[in-house]
Design a protein around this motif. Sequence first.
Motif, PDB file in Angstrom:
ATOM      1  N   THR A  74      64.488  12.603  75.866  1.00 21.23           N
ATOM      2  CA  THR A  74      63.509  12.246  74.850  1.00 21.23           C
ATOM      3  C   THR A  74      63.444  13.397  73.871  1.00 21.23           C
ATOM      4  O   THR A  74      63.155  14.530  74.256  1.00 21.23           O
ATOM      5  CB  THR A  74      62.111  12.019  75.470  1.00 21.23           C
ATOM      6  N   TRP A  75      63.742  13.106  72.597  1.00 17.94           N
ATOM      7  CA  TRP A  75      63.703  14.114  71.539  1.00 17.94           C
ATOM      8  C   TRP A  75      62.622  13.694  70.560  1.00 17.94           C
ATOM      9  O   TRP A  75      62.608  12.549  70.103  1.00 17.94           O
ATOM     10  CB  TRP A  75      65.041  14.199  70.827  1.00 17.94           C
ATOM     11  N   TYR A  76      61.712  14.607  70.218  1.00 18.34           N
ATOM     12  CA  TYR A  76      60.651  14.239  69.287  1.00 18.34           C
ATOM     13  C   TYR A  76      60.334  15.399  68.345  1.00 18.34           C
ATOM     14  O   TYR A  76      60.549  16.557  68.662  1.00 18.34           O
ATOM     15  CB  TYR A  76      59.388  13.803  70.047  1.00 18.34           C
ATOM     16  N   ASN A  77      59.832  15.019  67.164  1.00 17.88           N
ATOM     17  CA  ASN A  77      59.401  15.962  66.123  1.00 17.88           C
ATOM     18  C   ASN A  77      60.489  16.961  65.737  1.00 17.88           C
ATOM     19  O   ASN A  77      60.259  18.166  65.681  1.00 17.88           O
ATOM     20  CB  ASN A  77      58.125  16.699  66.540  1.00 17.88           C
ATOM     21  N   ILE A  78      61.672  16.460  65.464  1.00 20.55           N
ATOM     22  CA  ILE A  78      62.759  17.300  64.970  1.00 20.55           C
ATOM     23  C   ILE A  78      62.771  17.167  63.455  1.00 20.55           C
ATOM     24  O   ILE A  78      62.808  16.060  62.922  1.00 20.55           O
ATOM     25  CB  ILE A  78      64.101  16.873  65.587  1.00 20.55           C
ATOM     26  N   THR A  79      62.727  18.278  62.751  1.00 17.98           N
ATOM     27  CA  THR A  79      62.537  18.234  61.300  1.00 17.98           C
ATOM     28  C   THR A  79      63.750  17.757  60.517  1.00 17.98           C
ATOM     29  O   THR A  79      63.615  17.270  59.407  1.00 17.98           O
ATOM     30  CB  THR A  79      62.140  19.611  60.754  1.00 17.98           C
ATOM     31  N   SER A  80      64.938  17.886  61.063  1.00 21.07           N
ATOM     32  CA  SER A  80      66.110  17.531  60.273  1.00 21.07           C
ATOM     33  C   SER A  80      66.954  16.463  60.950  1.00 21.07           C
ATOM     34  O   SER A  80      66.766  15.289  60.722  1.00 21.07           O
ATOM     35  CB  SER A  80      66.944  18.777  59.978  1.00 21.07           C
ATOM     36  N   ARG A  81      67.880  16.808  61.796  1.00 14.27           N
ATOM     37  CA  ARG A  81      68.778  15.832  62.428  1.00 14.27           C
ATOM     38  C   ARG A  81      69.150  16.300  63.825  1.00 14.27           C
ATOM     39  O   ARG A  81      69.133  17.485  64.109  1.00 14.27           O
ATOM     40  CB  ARG A  81      70.006  15.599  61.564  1.00 14.27           C
ATOM     41  N   THR A  82      69.517  15.355  64.669  1.00 13.77           N
ATOM     42  CA  THR A  82      69.861  15.696  66.045  1.00 13.77           C
ATOM     43  C   THR A  82      71.264  16.280  66.150  1.00 13.77           C
ATOM     44  O   THR A  82      71.498  17.167  66.957  1.00 13.77           O
ATOM     45  CB  THR A  82      69.753  14.470  66.961  1.00 13.77           C
TER      46      THR A  82
END
Length: 73
Positions: A18-26
Amino acid sequence: VIDERGNQVDSIVVENNTWYNITSRTIRDGGAEINYLKMNQNTFVNIGQRLAAIGQVNRLIYTNNINANPRFL
């Protein structure tokens, strides 16, 4: 999160996260080739500019992922 700008990569496997609140890109690709990329059973929430910036991939498997509120800018 994964930044390989211009470096050739053999394999990237991202599963069951689970990835959340990333400002740019994964994934940020700088133009080099990725041989194998698998993204399976992940949840992406509030990913900023775009979910991923992926260039040439020889084999891409993208299954069973949830993208909630992508590109919120």
